[in-house]
Design an enzyme around this catalytic site. Structure first.
Site, short mmCIF file in Angstrom:
data_model
loop_
_atom_site.label_atom_id
_atom_site.label_comp_id
_atom_site.label_asym_id
_atom_site.label_seq_id
_atom_site.Cartn_x
_atom_site.Cartn_y
_atom_site.Cartn_z
N LYS A 140 39.91 38.62 33.69
CA LYS A 140 38.88 37.62 33.43
C LYS A 140 37.51 38.16 33.83
O LYS A 140 37.42 39.10 34.62
CB LYS A 140 39.19 36.32 34.17
CG LYS A 140 39.23 36.52 35.65
CD LYS A 140 39.85 35.32 36.33
CE LYS A 140 39.72 35.45 37.81
NZ LYS A 140 38.36 35.75 38.29
N ASP A 168 43.30 37.09 42.00
CA ASP A 168 42.32 38.11 42.43
C ASP A 168 42.62 38.77 43.78
O ASP A 168 41.73 38.87 44.63
CB ASP A 168 40.90 37.50 42.44
CG ASP A 168 40.44 37.08 41.05
OD1 ASP A 168 41.22 37.22 40.09
OD2 ASP A 168 39.30 36.58 40.94
N CYS A 227 37.37 31.24 42.40
CA CYS A 227 38.39 31.45 41.37
C CYS A 227 39.63 30.59 41.55
O CYS A 227 40.23 30.14 40.57
CB CYS A 227 38.71 32.93 41.26
SG CYS A 227 37.27 33.84 40.63
#
Ligand code: VGL
Ligand code: ZN
Length: 213
Positions: free
Chosen positions: A109, A11, A154
């Site tokens: 995701k 990310d 995450c």
């Protein structure tokens, strides 16, 4: 037979960096490290949080609630976040300084509006796989190195799922930054990862190690 090393860059997106909607303090700082690390791996994976506009993790989807609150949604505790990483928006794009030419696979995701997905491998209820574990096995990856944002969400859930999927998992500690809704959340996340069998390493060890071999 399974012998390759993969880097998973989690990310590294505009919304988690300076000027974004869900800033992870120091998030920008790990981008140069991500660039430096890539050439030391057989395979590079980048993940993108990739939400529809009306995603259930957004406070704006829950009338009368605000970001930072925790709600029970479908029987699971859910932190409410500001709108972030909306599909095909600037905020969801990779950080402009991230090198992506050597990325073998991009994993999206959090694409289902009905459930959140912190992990690069499974949604938060472990109902649907992203296919990443199968991809890595198919590519004969044994060792998975994880870095990125955010340590306490995450990165942590990706590392735990990678570990449970049977990979040897390393988290590159200095190449991660946390949201820290509560101070100490990142340190606690590192401890949870270590307790699950994840090995914590420093980027220096990886970068220097190769030169001296
Ligand atoms: C993340 C909160 C919400 C992360 C994603 O990338 O750690 N955190 N969505
Ligand atoms: Zn998200």
């Amino acid at each position: 037979m399974f012998k390759k090393k993969a880097l998973i860059m989690v990310d590294l997106q505009n919304d988690f960096c300076k000027g974004g909607s869900l800033v992870v303090p120091g998030g920008d700082d790990v981008v140069p490290l991500a660039n430096e690390l890539q050439s030391h791996f057989d395979l590079v994976v980048a993940t993108q949080d990739w939400h529809p506009r009306d995603h259930m993790s957004f406070a704006s989807s829950h009338h009368g609630h605000k970001a930072g609150e925790i709600l029970e949604v479908n029987g699971m505790a859910q932190v409410l976040w500001p709108d972030h990483c909306i599909q095909n928006t600037k905020g969801a794009e990779f950080h402009p300084l991230l090198r992506t030419e050597a990325v073998h696979k991009v994993v999206h995701k959090g694409v289902d509006k009905k459930i959140d997905s912190y992990s690069a491998f499974f949604d938060n209820a472990h109902l649907r796989s992203t296919g990443l574990a199968d991809y890595l096995r198919h590519e004969q990856v044994a060792d998975v190195y994880i870095m990125g944002l955010a340590t306490d969400y995450c990165v942590k859930y990706s590392a735990l799922d990678a570990q449970h999927s049977g990979f040897k998992v390393y988290v590159i500690k200095d190449a991660c930054r946390g949201v820290e809704l509560k101070p100490g959340d990142s340190e606690q996340a590192f401890q949870e990862m270590r307790a699950a069998g994840v090995t914590l390493v420093n980027s220096r060890d990886l970068l220097v190690g190769v030169v001296n071999q």
